[in-house]
Design a protein around this motif. Sequence first.
Motif, PDB file in Angstrom:
ATOM      1  N   PHE A  26      -7.329 -21.786  62.301  1.00 32.17           N
ATOM      2  CA  PHE A  26      -6.976 -22.797  63.299  1.00 32.17           C
ATOM      3  C   PHE A  26      -6.382 -24.050  62.639  1.00 32.17           C
ATOM      4  CE2 PHE A  26     -10.184 -20.131  65.220  1.00 32.17           C
ATOM      5  CZ  PHE A  26      -9.668 -19.881  66.485  1.00 32.17           C
ATOM      6  N   ASP A  27      -5.424 -23.823  61.750  1.00 28.49           N
ATOM      7  CA  ASP A  27      -4.840 -24.950  61.019  1.00 28.49           C
ATOM      8  C   ASP A  27      -3.430 -25.305  61.492  1.00 28.49           C
ATOM      9  OD1 ASP A  27      -3.755 -22.611  60.094  1.00 28.49           O
ATOM     10  OD2 ASP A  27      -4.177 -22.972  57.967  1.00 28.49           O
ATOM     11  N   GLY A  46     -13.953 -23.802  71.285  1.00 29.14           N
ATOM     12  CA  GLY A  46     -13.132 -24.930  70.862  1.00 29.14           C
ATOM     13  C   GLY A  46     -12.386 -25.545  72.028  1.00 29.14           C
ATOM     14  N   CYS A  72      -1.747 -25.393  71.232  1.00 32.17           N
ATOM     15  CA  CYS A  72      -2.568 -25.514  70.031  1.00 32.17           C
ATOM     16  C   CYS A  72      -4.001 -25.122  70.378  1.00 32.17           C
ATOM     17  CB  CYS A  72      -2.531 -26.962  69.516  1.00 32.17           C
ATOM     18  SG  CYS A  72      -3.590 -27.274  68.081  1.00 32.17           S
ATOM     19  N   TRP A  73      -4.659 -24.418  69.456  1.00 35.88           N
ATOM     20  CA  TRP A  73      -6.091 -24.120  69.590  1.00 35.88           C
ATOM     21  C   TRP A  73      -6.828 -24.816  68.454  1.00 35.88           C
ATOM     22  CZ3 TRP A  73      -2.717 -21.135  72.046  1.00 35.88           C
ATOM     23  CH2 TRP A  73      -3.125 -20.472  73.212  1.00 35.88           C
ATOM     24  N   GLU A  74      -7.952 -25.422  68.764  1.00 34.41           N
ATOM     25  CA  GLU A  74      -8.771 -26.071  67.743  1.00 34.41           C
ATOM     26  C   GLU A  74     -10.205 -25.584  67.881  1.00 34.41           C
ATOM     27  OE1 GLU A  74      -9.922 -30.513  66.038  1.00 34.41           O
ATOM     28  OE2 GLU A  74      -9.146 -30.294  68.074  1.00 34.41           O
ATOM     29  N   ARG A  75     -10.790 -25.158  66.778  1.00 35.67           N
ATOM     30  CA  ARG A  75     -12.179 -24.700  66.797  1.00 35.67           C
ATOM     31  C   ARG A  75     -13.116 -25.895  66.681  1.00 35.67           C
ATOM     32  NH1 ARG A  75     -14.759 -19.721  63.207  1.00 35.67           N
ATOM     33  NH2 ARG A  75     -16.722 -19.628  64.365  1.00 35.67           N
ATOM     34  N   THR A  76     -14.157 -25.928  67.530  1.00 38.14           N
ATOM     35  CA  THR A  76     -15.071 -27.072  67.521  1.00 38.14           C
ATOM     36  C   THR A  76     -16.535 -26.672  67.351  1.00 38.14           C
ATOM     37  OG1 THR A  76     -15.189 -27.027  69.949  1.00 38.14           O
ATOM     38  CG2 THR A  76     -13.538 -28.483  68.952  1.00 38.14           C
ATOM     39  N   ASN A 285      -6.150 -34.551  68.890  1.00 36.90           N
ATOM     40  CA  ASN A 285      -6.100 -33.097  68.803  1.00 36.90           C
ATOM     41  C   ASN A 285      -4.922 -32.612  67.964  1.00 36.90           C
ATOM     42  OD1 ASN A 285      -8.045 -31.335  70.647  1.00 36.90           O
ATOM     43  ND2 ASN A 285      -7.743 -33.312  71.630  1.00 36.90           N
ATOM     44  N   ASN A 286      -4.129 -33.538  67.452  1.00 36.16           N
ATOM     45  CA  ASN A 286      -2.973 -33.174  66.640  1.00 36.16           C
ATOM     46  C   ASN A 286      -3.032 -33.962  65.334  1.00 36.16           C
ATOM     47  OD1 ASN A 286      -0.589 -31.701  66.268  1.00 36.16           O
ATOM     48  ND2 ASN A 286       0.662 -33.454  66.825  1.00 36.16           N
TER      49      ASN A 286
END
Length: 296
Positions: A26-27, A46, A72-76, A285-286
């Motif tokens: 998730f980079d 995420g 965009c996907w971000e893991r949380t 988030n970016n």
Amino acid sequence: MKVYSEITPLREDDIFVILDHPNAKFDYPVHLHPEFELNLVTNCSGSRIVGDSVMDFSETDLVLIGPNTYHCWERTDDGKANSHVITIQFEDAFVENSFLSKKSMVHIKKLLQKSARGIEFYGEARNKTVKLMESLSGLHGFNSTITFLQILNELASSQDYNTLASDGFNLKLEHNTSKKINMVYDYVLKNYNDVDLRLSKVAEIVNMSDSAFSHFFKKRTNKSFTQFIIDLKIGQASKLLLETHDSISEICYTCGFNNISNFNRTFKKNKGITPSGYRSKFTQNNKLEEYTLAKE
């Protein structure tokens, strides 16, 4: 906010490409590309950005994204489990292929036309598609093409979905079977930011009384004409908040609001956050300021 343009590995002689990442990092920052993308994320939680939509996901997430819609996907979560991402990409010209106009395929064409706003799938449609996408990674040649079409057919045949980005974000409205509604769409897209835009003016264009038009529009679109205009204005304001350095005040008037207080109040009511808070949230988030998405 900087939105990066990805160079996908899709070649001219490919119908599609599949990218299988059993331990995704998730980079990627927020990015876009001219290809369609079907993205499956499993075994993690995420947040996800598609257009002007920011939403949380949990365990399994399946989204179809149209060309040049940023995402965009971000893991949380704690990151201890091995997440899995499978991505299918195919060219934007696929939707124009003549065989998609045939009776047995036209539902797939309609699905792809809707995907400019991003489509999130759930329920049985998602469950079946997960299995098909997992099997697709091990297939080649003709068999892989058949499975790819099965995936599109499964999604296009389902009602288990939600659209993500707002109508106004890309200023693209789904074609309606009503000629009068399409006339309204054409007029409103050209004049949505006019502070003097009134229901009575639009009703006159389609030769209807105000009350008859109001009832007709809501029956055909499942929303009031007033809310329809607000959605367009807020969607376009969201886009400007993300893609420009214009001030909140400038965006307010550009999108047809007559004062800042009304803009802030309406934006928060519809988005659950103020315009300035919305811009800040996307920026957070970016996080990556410099990133090269070009692939070998």
